[in-house]
Structure formats: structure tokens, C-alpha cells
Design a protein around this motif. Structure first.
Motif, PDB file in Angstrom:
ATOM      1  N   GLN A  87       1.052  -1.292   0.180  1.00  0.00           N
ATOM      2  CA  GLN A  87       0.019   0.171   0.097  1.00  0.00           C
ATOM      3  C   GLN A  87       1.054   1.362   0.072  1.00  0.00           C
ATOM      4  OE1 GLN A  87      -3.078  -0.063   2.865  1.00  0.00           O
ATOM      5  NE2 GLN A  87      -3.350  -2.336   3.046  1.00  0.00           N
ATOM      6  N   ALA A  88       0.365   2.346  -0.836  1.00  0.00           N
ATOM      7  CA  ALA A  88       1.445   3.595  -0.871  1.00  0.00           C
ATOM      8  C   ALA A  88       1.291   4.156   0.485  1.00  0.00           C
ATOM      9  CB  ALA A  88       0.620   4.441  -1.964  1.00  0.00           C
ATOM     10  N   GLN A 104       1.046   5.373  -5.671  1.00  0.00           N
ATOM     11  CA  GLN A 104       0.947   4.092  -5.960  1.00  0.00           C
ATOM     12  C   GLN A 104       1.378   3.750  -7.271  1.00  0.00           C
ATOM     13  OE1 GLN A 104      -0.947   1.792  -3.254  1.00  0.00           O
ATOM     14  NE2 GLN A 104       0.318   0.568  -4.714  1.00  0.00           N
ATOM     15  N   PRO A 128      -4.340  -2.171  -3.421  1.00  0.00           N
ATOM     16  CA  PRO A 128      -3.549  -1.138  -3.969  1.00  0.00           C
ATOM     17  C   PRO A 128      -4.354   0.183  -4.297  1.00  0.00           C
ATOM     18  CG  PRO A 128      -4.433  -2.550  -5.764  1.00  0.00           C
ATOM     19  CD  PRO A 128      -4.494  -3.404  -4.465  1.00  0.00           C
ATOM     20  N   THR A 129      -5.446   0.189  -3.864  1.00  0.00           N
ATOM     21  CA  THR A 129      -6.504   1.557  -3.957  1.00  0.00           C
ATOM     22  C   THR A 129      -6.694   1.885  -2.425  1.00  0.00           C
ATOM     23  OG1 THR A 129      -8.493   0.372  -3.956  1.00  0.00           O
ATOM     24  CG2 THR A 129      -7.461   1.052  -6.318  1.00  0.00           C
ATOM     25  N   VAL A 136      -5.643   3.728 -10.766  1.00  0.00           N
ATOM     26  CA  VAL A 136      -4.894   2.641 -10.478  1.00  0.00           C
ATOM     27  C   VAL A 136      -5.333   0.980 -11.051  1.00  0.00           C
ATOM     28  CG1 VAL A 136      -4.108   1.060  -8.567  1.00  0.00           C
ATOM     29  CG2 VAL A 136      -3.859   3.601  -8.550  1.00  0.00           C
TER      30      VAL A 136
END
Length: 252
Positions: free
Chosen positions: A68-69, A130, A150-151, A162
Motif C-alpha cells: 500500500q502506498a 501508488q 492497491p487502492t 490504478v
């Protein structure tokens, strides 16, 4: 959470979306698939090899992980962070060379973020960060991507950005993609197959439309849902809506 009876294959060009409640075993499964913890039974295979028999550098050349970012503690320019994805293909302590930097630049361009190359990652939006992390994974030139929600924490527009790239990486580039998510809609949108992990047991994989039923989502998340097809210019799209009963009216 100790999982049991887990078995599935992820072929090239497919997106597999893994859903399940918090505490259901997703993190343990991801760590096992990445070779960070050994399986209590069975095997994790990369191609025709047991992951436990492969050196970590070889694993990193075949399997890329996208967390995760997060803002991070260092203001690296985006191109430098992406170039770090070449580490598994370099001698120990070696700096990226010309070809490595070309690969990094190509990854940035592939995701449409070449204009961010000189920006410190600490100054980027969540969605931009991301995409930079995904570009770093692409620079590894691995055949399989593992993306952990990822979101998460992204706004609506960045989520779409993304997810579009995730779909393209499988459909256009032929990568195998395993993606965890808490949102059934995302599985309907980008997943070729979906699986639900809860209480340490895996249901699926199967096509999202077959697996993600109101009954199964109720069992997994404890909420009632409505699922149906929405007509769009690109054809019908499956959507999932939680049914939240309020306690008061809102009209006049």
C-alpha cells in the motif's frame, strides 16, 4: 490466522482478486506466497520451482510485491525509487547502470507518469505514489505482481486510475496479478477470477459473478448486499451495493 486447504494457480495474463474480512488470513497468505514465511504444509511454486529452493534474488526477479502506498521517510525523486526495482538484477552494492535507468524510465512511461520522474515521492498524491510503486515493480521485470490493497486510502479518481493500470498489466502485458481488496466492485471491474478468504479457508477461485453472491458476502462481511448489472457504454457492468438501513428519515 493459520489457513488450511489453500490451493490455486495464477496463470499469465490473469488478475485474481482476493477478498475477505480483516483477520481472515489474507496477510498470512500473502507473506507465505512471497516466501517470507514457510508454509506449514504443501508448497508454493514459482513456475516449476519450489519457492523455498530459490535464492531471494531469483524470487525477486520472478515475483514483485507492491505494498500500500505510504509517504515514506525519504524524498527520493520518483525515477530513483523506480530504479530501485533493478536491485535484484545488479551485483551486490552496484549502482543502476544506463540500461537499468532506461528500464526505469520505460516503466514510468508505461504507467503514464513520466512527468513525475523528478518529483520527490513525498510530494506526490496517494494515487501517484501508488503508480510509482507499481512502476518500481515493473522495473523488476517480474512475471507476477502481488498487490496489497492497491487502492487503499485513494480517492475515487485515483482508484480508477490504478485499477485501469492493473487491468492493462494483465491484458496487454501478460503479467499474472494477485490483488487483495475489500471491495467486491473492484473484483467485478478488473478480476478474471476472485476468491474469498475467511477463517483461514479459501472459497474459489471462480469468476467474480459466480463467486461473489449476496449470501457469500453476508457470511464474509456480515452485511446485506444487492448485486446487479448496470448498463454502460462499454456494456453491462456488475456492481455491488451494501444495504444499510438507517434509523431516521431524510425527506421533507
Amino acid at each position: 490466522m493459520v489457513a488450511a486447504g489453500i490451493g490455486f494457480a495464477l496463470p499469465a495474463g490473469e488478475v485474481l482478486c482476493l477478498l475477505g474480512p480483516n483477520g481472515g488470513g489474507k496477510t498470512t497468505l500473502l507473506r507465505t506466497l512471497l516466501g517470507l514465511i514457510p508454509p506449514l504444509a504443501g508448497r508454493v511454486r514459482l513456475g516449476d520451482a519450489d519457492i523455498r529452493a530459490l535464492p531471494r534474488r531469483v524470487v525477486a526477479r520472478r515475483l514483485a510485491y507492491v505494498p500500500q502506498a505510504t509517504p515514506g521517510g525519504f524524498a527520493y525523486p520518483a525515477r530513483e525509487l523506480v530504479a530501485m526495482g533493478r536491485a535484484a538484477r545488479l551485483p551486490l552494492l552496484a549502482a543502476p547502470g544506463r540500461q537499468d535507468r532506461q528500464v526505469a524510465e520505460a516503466a514510468l512511461a508505461r504507467l503514464g507518469i513520466a512527468h513525475l520522474a523528478d518529483r520527490p515521492v513525498t510530494e506526490l498524491s496517494g494515487g501517484e505514489r501508488q503508480l510509482v510503486l507499481i512502476a518500481r515493480a515493473l522495473a523488476q521485470e517480474a512475471a507476477c505482481l502481488v498487490l496489497d490493497e492497491p487502492t487503499a486510502s485513494l480517492d475515487f479518481g485515483n482508484q480508477a486510475l490504478v485499477l485501469r493500470q492493473v487491468r492493462d498489466l494483465a491484458a496487454r502485458d501478460g503479467l499474472a496479478v494477485l490483488m487483495t481488496t475489500h471491495h467486491p466492485d473492484q473484483a467485478f471491474l478488473v478480476g478474471d477470477r476472485a476468491a474469498v478468504l475467511r477463517d483461514g479457508r479459501l472459497e474459489g477461485p471462480a469468476p467474480p459473478e459466480a463467486l461473489l453472491t449476496p449470501d457469500r458476502l453476508r457470511s464474509a462481511y456480515g452485511v446485506e448486499t444487492a448485486i446487479g448489472a448496470l448498463a454502460t457504454a462499454e456494456g453491462p457492468r456488475w456492481v455491488c451495493v451494501p444495504l444499510v438501513r438507517g434509523t431516521g428519515g431524510g425527506g421533507g
